[in-house]
Structure formats: structure tokens, C-alpha cells
Design a protein around this motif. Structure first.
Motif, PDB file in Angstrom:
ATOM      1  N   THR A 255       0.682  -1.287  -0.060  1.00  0.00           N
ATOM      2  CA  THR A 255      -0.037  -0.070   0.115  1.00  0.00           C
ATOM      3  C   THR A 255       0.823   1.185  -0.008  1.00  0.00           C
ATOM      4  OG1 THR A 255      -0.142   0.250   2.412  1.00  0.00           O
ATOM      5  CG2 THR A 255      -1.468  -1.314   1.505  1.00  0.00           C
ATOM      6  N   LEU A 256       0.217   2.337  -0.224  1.00  0.00           N
ATOM      7  CA  LEU A 256       0.976   3.777  -0.207  1.00  0.00           C
ATOM      8  C   LEU A 256       0.772   4.328   0.965  1.00  0.00           C
ATOM      9  CD1 LEU A 256       0.181   4.885  -3.995  1.00  0.00           C
ATOM     10  CD2 LEU A 256       2.424   3.956  -2.971  1.00  0.00           C
ATOM     11  N   PHE A 257       0.139   3.648   1.930  1.00  0.00           N
ATOM     12  CA  PHE A 257      -0.037   4.165   3.184  1.00  0.00           C
ATOM     13  C   PHE A 257       1.066   3.887   4.384  1.00  0.00           C
ATOM     14  CE2 PHE A 257      -4.532   3.761   1.017  1.00  0.00           C
ATOM     15  CZ  PHE A 257      -4.637   5.011   1.089  1.00  0.00           C
ATOM     16  N   GLU A 258       1.480   4.800   5.029  1.00  0.00           N
ATOM     17  CA  GLU A 258       2.514   4.554   5.856  1.00  0.00           C
ATOM     18  C   GLU A 258       2.058   3.501   6.685  1.00  0.00           C
ATOM     19  OE1 GLU A 258       5.422   6.836   9.078  1.00  0.00           O
ATOM     20  OE2 GLU A 258       3.979   7.597   8.152  1.00  0.00           O
ATOM     21  N   TYR A 259       0.900   3.349   7.461  1.00  0.00           N
ATOM     22  CA  TYR A 259       0.508   2.324   8.276  1.00  0.00           C
ATOM     23  C   TYR A 259      -0.461   1.155   7.837  1.00  0.00           C
ATOM     24  CZ  TYR A 259       2.423   5.351  11.781  1.00  0.00           C
ATOM     25  OH  TYR A 259       3.501   6.100  12.474  1.00  0.00           O
ATOM     26  N   GLY A 260      -0.202   1.105   6.280  1.00  0.00           N
ATOM     27  CA  GLY A 260      -1.031   0.132   5.720  1.00  0.00           C
ATOM     28  C   GLY A 260      -2.622   0.398   5.569  1.00  0.00           C
ATOM     29  N   LEU A 261      -3.307  -0.665   5.689  1.00  0.00           N
ATOM     30  CA  LEU A 261      -4.717  -0.183   5.783  1.00  0.00           C
ATOM     31  C   LEU A 261      -5.332  -0.015   7.264  1.00  0.00           C
ATOM     32  CD1 LEU A 261      -6.251  -2.512   2.978  1.00  0.00           C
ATOM     33  CD2 LEU A 261      -5.538  -0.163   3.007  1.00  0.00           C
ATOM     34  N   MET A 262      -4.442   0.055   8.236  1.00  0.00           N
ATOM     35  CA  MET A 262      -4.982   0.003   9.523  1.00  0.00           C
ATOM     36  C   MET A 262      -5.932   1.420   9.891  1.00  0.00           C
ATOM     37  SD  MET A 262      -1.557  -1.258  11.841  1.00  0.00           S
ATOM     38  CE  MET A 262      -2.298  -1.087  13.181  1.00  0.00           C
ATOM     39  N   PRO A 263      -5.643   2.517   9.058  1.00  0.00           N
ATOM     40  CA  PRO A 263      -6.598   3.567   9.428  1.00  0.00           C
ATOM     41  C   PRO A 263      -8.040   3.280   8.970  1.00  0.00           C
ATOM     42  CG  PRO A 263      -4.424   4.398   8.491  1.00  0.00           C
ATOM     43  CD  PRO A 263      -4.513   2.916   8.427  1.00  0.00           C
ATOM     44  N   TYR A 264      -8.134   2.514   7.990  1.00  0.00           N
ATOM     45  CA  TYR A 264      -9.296   2.066   7.438  1.00  0.00           C
ATOM     46  C   TYR A 264     -10.152   0.636   7.964  1.00  0.00           C
ATOM     47  CZ  TYR A 264      -7.906   5.556   4.104  1.00  0.00           C
ATOM     48  OH  TYR A 264      -7.314   6.587   3.497  1.00  0.00           O
ATOM     49  N   ARG A 265      -9.641   0.325   9.164  1.00  0.00           N
ATOM     50  CA  ARG A 265     -10.132  -0.765   9.760  1.00  0.00           C
ATOM     51  C   ARG A 265     -11.597  -1.006   9.988  1.00  0.00           C
ATOM     52  NH1 ARG A 265     -12.233  -1.733  14.765  1.00  0.00           N
ATOM     53  NH2 ARG A 265     -11.281   0.606  15.436  1.00  0.00           N
ATOM     54  N   GLN A 266     -12.229   0.234  10.200  1.00  0.00           N
ATOM     55  CA  GLN A 266     -13.691   0.276  10.303  1.00  0.00           C
ATOM     56  C   GLN A 266     -14.576   0.774   8.943  1.00  0.00           C
ATOM     57  OE1 GLN A 266     -13.749   3.016  13.702  1.00  0.00           O
ATOM     58  NE2 GLN A 266     -14.790   1.463  14.582  1.00  0.00           N
ATOM     59  N   ASP A 267     -13.697   0.759   7.838  1.00  0.00           N
ATOM     60  CA  ASP A 267     -14.396   1.280   6.631  1.00  0.00           C
ATOM     61  C   ASP A 267     -14.857   0.263   5.885  1.00  0.00           C
ATOM     62  OD1 ASP A 267     -14.575   2.189   3.725  1.00  0.00           O
ATOM     63  OD2 ASP A 267     -13.568   3.899   4.473  1.00  0.00           O
ATOM     64  N   PHE A 268     -16.201   0.006   5.930  1.00  0.00           N
ATOM     65  CA  PHE A 268     -16.628  -1.506   5.116  1.00  0.00           C
ATOM     66  C   PHE A 268     -16.392  -1.322   3.738  1.00  0.00           C
ATOM     67  CE2 PHE A 268     -20.120  -3.304   2.804  1.00  0.00           C
ATOM     68  CZ  PHE A 268     -20.021  -4.719   3.263  1.00  0.00           C
ATOM     69  N   TRP A 269     -16.444  -0.089   3.103  1.00  0.00           N
ATOM     70  CA  TRP A 269     -16.459   0.161   1.761  1.00  0.00           C
ATOM     71  C   TRP A 269     -14.773  -0.379   1.153  1.00  0.00           C
ATOM     72  CZ3 TRP A 269     -19.467   0.439  -2.331  1.00  0.00           C
ATOM     73  CH2 TRP A 269     -18.872   0.891  -3.610  1.00  0.00           C
TER      74      TRP A 269
ATOM     75  N   THR B  12      -5.507  -4.885   8.774  1.00  0.00           N
ATOM     76  CA  THR B  12      -6.277  -3.659   9.435  1.00  0.00           C
ATOM     77  C   THR B  12      -6.213  -3.402  11.056  1.00  0.00           C
ATOM     78  OG1 THR B  12      -8.104  -5.044   9.434  1.00  0.00           O
ATOM     79  CG2 THR B  12      -8.119  -3.510   7.588  1.00  0.00           C
ATOM     80  N   ILE B  13      -5.255  -4.535  11.366  1.00  0.00           N
ATOM     81  CA  ILE B  13      -4.852  -4.484  13.159  1.00  0.00           C
ATOM     82  C   ILE B  13      -3.434  -4.820  13.041  1.00  0.00           C
ATOM     83  CG2 ILE B  13      -7.443  -4.785  13.799  1.00  0.00           C
ATOM     84  CD1 ILE B  13      -6.271  -7.612  14.397  1.00  0.00           C
ATOM     85  N   ASP B  14      -2.838  -4.771  14.199  1.00  0.00           N
ATOM     86  CA  ASP B  14      -1.276  -5.044  14.413  1.00  0.00           C
ATOM     87  C   ASP B  14      -1.390  -6.726  14.706  1.00  0.00           C
ATOM     88  OD1 ASP B  14       1.095  -5.416  15.223  1.00  0.00           O
ATOM     89  OD2 ASP B  14       1.123  -4.230  16.900  1.00  0.00           O
ATOM     90  N   LEU B  15      -1.070  -7.514  13.768  1.00  0.00           N
ATOM     91  CA  LEU B  15      -1.315  -8.778  13.976  1.00  0.00           C
ATOM     92  C   LEU B  15      -0.277  -9.285  15.193  1.00  0.00           C
ATOM     93  CD1 LEU B  15      -1.220  -9.877  10.187  1.00  0.00           C
ATOM     94  CD2 LEU B  15      -2.959  -9.415  11.844  1.00  0.00           C
ATOM     95  N   ASN B  16       0.670  -8.401  15.623  1.00  0.00           N
ATOM     96  CA  ASN B  16       1.531  -8.860  16.717  1.00  0.00           C
ATOM     97  C   ASN B  16       0.715  -8.974  18.071  1.00  0.00           C
ATOM     98  OD1 ASN B  16       3.937  -9.552  17.813  1.00  0.00           O
ATOM     99  ND2 ASN B  16       4.094  -7.574  18.786  1.00  0.00           N
TER     100      ASN B  16
END
Length: 435
Positions: free
Chosen positions: A160-174, A266-270
Motif C-alpha cells: 500500500t501507499l499508506f505508511e500504516y497500511g490499511l489500519m486507518p481504514y479498519r472500520q471502513d466497510f467500503w 487492518t490491525i497489528d497482527l503482533n
């Protein structure tokens, strides 16, 4: 095929080290790791795609991902067709092996249909994602992020081109829905996609046993993985325990899809429990459908062995499903793929564990399984990178080898390193072995 992907990965490493490609100095091993991760569509990163690469570096990585998705043989022959070059028997045969197509005849037409379908699907995904991103960024940024994420999703690359992957969009259903849909479509295999298209157009009377196994196996594994993650992590406050019920289900579903084919998170897998990481490793090794953009031993391999085991226990003459008997040759190949993969993963886990003794075993198993299955999920380095970023150069080389061999498949890799014996007509006496 194996040497071809190695060559492309090395070439890509030299390109990525150019000043125009990256924003800071990059060692050759890190450049090779990034290049191999892109060409194998894995998604493990030792450099942040968003912050460590220029726009030209990101474009080049996207190009490598697209090559990996179509296969370098497929893309090369497609360009040959564009300039009207004649395609010989050897090229057709390699293309057949690369795309996992059953026949040499018709493989060129199959490739043409694949290329058209891939570009249309990626375009539709890019439009839908761009419209969503346009709500929070400028249109040029939205289009570039949407295009990159669409291609990366369909090819199961996990970049992805987002620094923190898709974690900021964890609740974005779309975004969750579009990304997982693209991942599933790309991961079930091109042959299955073609059959579904012909079946819908009523140009195919019945779906093949292969397509039925892939589709049913995909649904079963996604549901099973979702349930496993949901149950193990339901009360885990560090992962999804504090989420609403809907968000728990959404996150569990997203993780389950990415466990088997792609490397988004979308979450920290650790924060996941060891049990979740262990079962995640198993789901990753199984992978997706043959001839697509996913890795692992493939759904069909696991299904054939399970079906065969069932009928052996029932003392049946032959294994069969959907009113078709499974050929003995297919069962033998499935056995070789499974045993070879298990031994290969175990050996690599042991070596990496000895080299990286300061890290937890379950995290190393998860990382190695992710590399072998070209998935790309990772427990992370404590920041925005994969756990591999903390590894020594020797361990990184092992992960690179895992990613490339995972792309071509363990069966093709074993064939490439073992000399084939000539057929022998000498028959040995049978010996009793008690099990």
C-alpha cells in the motif's frame, strides 16, 4: 521459470537502488528483498513503500507486481503478440506451466482473455477505491492510491501507499469489501475465472471438478478462518476484544481473507494470540487456487489429500468427488507438493530460528509461512515494517528464496533442482513396512 524470476528480482534490485527510485540509501539486500517481494506478490517489506520510495520507485514496484501477477512468461508473450512475433512450442509450453493451463492448444487465446479480464477488473477496482479516497484527499492522490491499491489487491501483493497500511481504514466497510473482493477474485485462479465466465454466458454446460473444488474450498476456508480468528480473539483486548460485534466480524473476515492470499492488515497482527498465529500459518500454507495470484500448496492440493484420506478410511477402490474419480497421478503429485512444502518450511523455520534466536518461535513460523505462501502478513518489527526488517542478511536471503520459490510453486522448484531419472524397467521385490 525459477531462474527467470531470480533474474528479474536481481534486475529490480539494481533499479530500486537508483537515486531516482528511493529517498535514502538502501543496501543491495534490502533492495533485492523488496524486488523479490513485489515480483512474487508477497508484500513483506523491509522498507516502507509510502515513505522510503519516490513516486518513480512506487511506479516501478507496481510494474513488478503486475509482472508477477500475469507471470513474466505471460506478459512477455503478450508483448510478442502485440508486435506480431511468432510464438514457438517451447514458449507455449512454458506459458502453459506458468498459467497452470491444461493444454498447449488454446493457451494463447487463454492468455489474451486473462490480460483483458485483469485490466478491466483492476480498472473497476481503481475507480471504486478512488471515489472513496477522493472524500479525504485531492483527486490526483485519490486516483494514484486507488490504482495502486487495486492492482496490489487483485494481484494479492499486499503493498500500500499508506505508511500504516490499511489500519486507518479498519472500520471502513467500503474499502474492506472492495479489497477483499479483489483479493478473492485474483486468488481463485485464471482457469476458474474463465470457466465461470463461459458458464454464465451459457457457452459451458457444466463446471469442471477443478472449479467446483476451488470455489467450495475457498468458501469453506474463508468461513473457517473467520470463525477461528473471531473465537480466539473475541475477548483479546489487545486485538479485537474492544471492538463492536460488527467490527469484530469485519476484522476477522478481513484477516481470514488475507491469511490465505494477501498481505494487508487492518490491525497489528503482533497482538494476536499464539493460537491465531499458528492456525494462520496453516491457512497461509494452504493458500488459494492454482494458476492465479495466490501462493501456498493450493486449495486443490489440500482438498485432494483430504478426499483421498476419506475414501482410504472407507476402504473404497478409488477417491472420487462430484461424481468424478480423482486420477492416481494427481494424488501422487498432491502428496509430493504437501510433503515437500512441509519439509521445506520446517527446514527454513529451523535455520531462521537458529540465526534469529532473540525472536519468538511462533513469530518466525508465521513469517516463514507468509513468505513461502507469498502472503505478506507479518507480526511486524514494532513499527511499520515486517519482522524480516530485523533479520540478519542471511535470514533475509532465506526469506527471499522462500518468496520466489513460493511464486513458481514447490513442485516446479523441486523439479528445477533434482535431476530426473530415466525410466527403469527393473522391478524390485515388495517389502513389508508396518504402519
Amino acid at each position: 521459470l525459477f531462474l527467470g524470476y531470480v533474474g528479474i528480482a536481481i534486475f529490480g534490485a539494481f533499479i530500486l537502488r537508483l537515486d531516482i527510485m528511493s529517498k535514502s540509501d538502501m543496501s543491495f539486500i534490502d533492495a533485492l528483498f523488496t524486488s523479490a517481494s513485489a515480483i512474487s506478490m508477497t508484500g513483506l517489506i523491509v522498507k516502507n513503500i509510502a515513505t522510503d520510495f519516490t513516486i518513480w520507485g512506487q511506479i516501478f514496484l507496481l510494474f513488478l507486481i503486475q509482472i508477477g501477477g500475469l507471470g513474466y512468461m505471460g506478459l512477455g508473450i503478450f508483448f510478442y503478440l502485440l508486435i506480431r512475433k511468432k510464438i514457438g512450442f517451447n514458449e507455449r509450453n512454458m506459458l502453459k506451466e506458468s498459467l497452470i493451463y491444461p493444454h498447449i492448444d488454446g493457451v494463447i487465446d487463454f492468455l489474451k482473455k486473462i490480460v483483458i479480464f485483469v485490466f478491466i477488473t483492476e480498472f473497476v477496482g481503481a475507480v471504486l477505491l478512488s471515489l472513496r479516497f477522493a472524500l479525504e484527499m485531492s483527486m490526483p492522490q485519490a486516483i494514484w492510491n486507488g490504482l495502486f491499491l487495486s492492482i496490489s489487491s487483485f494481484n494479492n501483493a499486499g503493498f500500500t501507499l499508506f505508511e500504516y497500511g490499511l489500519m486507518p481504514y479498519r472500520q471502513d466497510f467500503w474499502i474492506n469489501f472492495i479489497v477483499t473482493t479483489l483479493i478473492i477474485i485474483g486468488g481463485i485462479g485464471y482457469f476458474v475465472l474463465l470457466e465461470l465466465y463461459l458458464f454464465k454466458k451459457k457457452r459451458l454446460g457444466i463446471l469442471s471438478i477443478h472449479t467446483k473444488i476451488v470455489l467450495s474450498g475457498t468458501v469453506i476456508l474463508i468461513i473457517l478462518a473467520t470463525v477461528v480468528v473471531f473465537l480466539f480473539e473475541y475477548a483479546n483486548k489487545n486485538s479485537i476484544g474492544s471492538f463492536s460485534l460488527f467490527d469484530k466480524l469485519l476484522s476477522s473476515y478481513f484477516i481470514s481473507v488475507n491469511y490465505r492470499t494477501s498481505g494487508f492488515n487492518t490491525i497489528d497482527l503482533n497482538t494476536l494470540k499464539d493460537a491465531s498465529l499458528f492456525f494462520g500459518s496453516l491457512f497461509m500454507v494452504i493458500g488459494g487456487g492454482p494458476g492465479g495470484t495466490s501462493g501456498g500448496i493450493k486449495i486443490t492440493t489440500a482438498a485432494v489429500l483430504i478426499i483421498y484420506t476419506y475414501w482410504v478410511i472407507k476402504n473404497a477402490r478409488a477417491a472420487h468427488i462430484f461424481h468424478y474419480e480423482i486420477p492416481e497421478e494427481t494424488i501422487r503429485k498432491a502428496f509430493v507438493i504437501t510433503v515437500g512444502s512441509i519439509m521445506y518450511v520446517i527446514i527454513c523455520v529451523i535455520i531462521v530460528s537458529l540465526l534469529e534466536q532473540e525472536y519468538r518461535f511462533i513469530n518466525i513460523l508465521f513469517e516463514v509461512s507468509s513468505a513461502f505462501a507469498t502472503v505478506g502478513v507479518s507480526t511486524g518489527d514494532g513499527g511499520t515494517l515486517s519482522l524480516s526488517a530485523l533479520f540478519s542478511n542471511e535470514s533475509k536471503l532465506i526469506i527471499i528464496l522462500l518468496m520466489i520459490t513460493g511464486r513458481i510453486g514447490i513442485f516446479a522448484f523441486l523439479i528445477s533442482i533434482f535431476t530426473q531419472e530415466k525410466e527403469k524397467f527393473l522391478k524390485y521385490p515388495q517389502g513389508k513396512v508396518y504402519l
